[in-house]
Design an enzyme around this catalytic site. Sequence first.
Site, short mmCIF file in Angstrom:
data_model
loop_
_atom_site.label_atom_id
_atom_site.label_comp_id
_atom_site.label_asym_id
_atom_site.label_seq_id
_atom_site.Cartn_x
_atom_site.Cartn_y
_atom_site.Cartn_z
N GLU A 1 -25.28 -2.65 -23.65
CA GLU A 1 -24.90 -2.85 -25.05
C GLU A 1 -23.76 -3.85 -25.20
O GLU A 1 -23.79 -4.71 -26.09
CB GLU A 1 -24.50 -1.49 -25.66
N ARG B 1 0.81 -1.23 0.00
CA ARG B 1 0.00 0.00 0.00
C ARG B 1 0.84 1.28 0.00
O ARG B 1 0.54 2.24 -0.70
CB ARG B 1 -0.93 0.00 1.22
#
Length: 513
Positions: free
Chosen positions: A147, A126
């Site tokens: 779509e 991190r």
Amino acid sequence: MARAARLGLLGARALALLVVASVALLPLVSSDDGYRHCERVVRGWADSSTGREKDGDKLSLKDLLFFLHIPRTGGRTYFHCFLKKLYTNAQECPRSYDKLRFDPSHPDCKLVVTHDDYSLTSKLPRERTSVVTILRNPVDRVFSTYEFSVEVAARFLVHPNLTSAKLMTTRVLTKSRAVSTLDIWPWKYLVPWMREDLFARRDARVDKEHSSKKINAYDVEDMVMPLHEYINDPVAHEIIHNGATFQITGLTNNSYFDGAHEVRHCVRQHPDLGHIVLDVAKNRLDQMLYVGLTEDHEESARLFAHMVGVQVLSQSGTLNLDLKEDLLSENDPHPSMVEPEEEEINEHLNSTHGWQNNEALNSTSDEQGNGNMTVGKLMEAYETCIARLRKSQSNRRKISLKKVAEANFSKEARKLVPEAILKQIISLNSLDMELYDHAKKIFTQEHLMLKAQQSVVGPHRQLAEQKGWTDIICSDGICSPWMVVMLGLGIAAIIALLSFAVTTRRRTSKLKV
């Protein structure tokens, strides 16, 4: 006796009423307990998530770049046309678009591009990871998701039936080592769901007269699941709606956080708890290195080149920054790739030290790399790449949708979708709508910060060009005595030659007279 009987009867009635009231109130008590439980769950998760992303220098690129790709935002374009040009294959973490299958501690792993949600950072170093992402107008993203689900699922209609399609898919994926769309979240859920529906509708219209009276491409129910059914299906509620918010908070059904399902369920069960999750999502965006917008694609690309591309090139030693080649302008001659949305101007990011102090932005060249690259050249390469990619995607889409020709999706066709459906999409994605507004504010501030940075770098660049010759004899304010002597002798020689030339010319003039 009669009085006692009457009292007994009244007591029985009172007891009966008390039982009825208790039964009636039981759901309310249970519901209240359920809300309190959910509130504790959501707030507990938020408390554990807040503050871990605080970073003293978020705008400086770290060792590992995590591109959090929200589906249907144009991130794949950035991957092919930016990141593949900035990073070598060896630097890209293996199978980035699949589930985590690499060792993030490997020194060569510098780029992760994936649809995995923010919880992936629990597997990454991190403190050495920078996160970037792109957001899109939630309504357009829902349209595009629908779509694309239809487009990919329709490719399987070349098979005679669903069983044949599944067998062939299994056979191909077993032999191939490449990552398929069916391996990638969320398409590994959405495409099979749509594929099954397409085959069912095709089988149902066999021996029936086909009707082609539909004028709305998003409501061709005898061929494709209509949009209004799609957005109301439990699958859409689980994966699509408020998908950007859940992905940025690490709460999707693909999360590495074990409690993600419970938090997500509580937010859907009690929508007023959504603001807690939304606050975490906004904070995550605030801490990112870069936030782009699909609707302002051209400007987003330019900002990405300056805010991310410049730092990658600087770290690799291949940067020759020439701001003159790519200055941002209010009247940009290049039209946006996608119609831009209105932006809200607002103060948002106050820290500018990350890339203002970046040496790459204040240098004119770096000869240590294998070659020189400018932001202008990077943008030229991007624009050439995206033109080819868009053409290829357009051709592939036309071929895929031939089997469902009436589902002729386009921006014009979207305008025919009833207003009631559009309002429902907005309502179902209320968290994403607010998060998108927040992203627009960040984007505007990024633009203003870059313009301010360029106005500072420009004069420094001109000054560096003016004093370039002094750098030859002086370094860090210390001048070499020998170089000073040599410079003095050179100047004296030039003066002597000039004096000799002038004297000779005067003598020649006197002889002519």
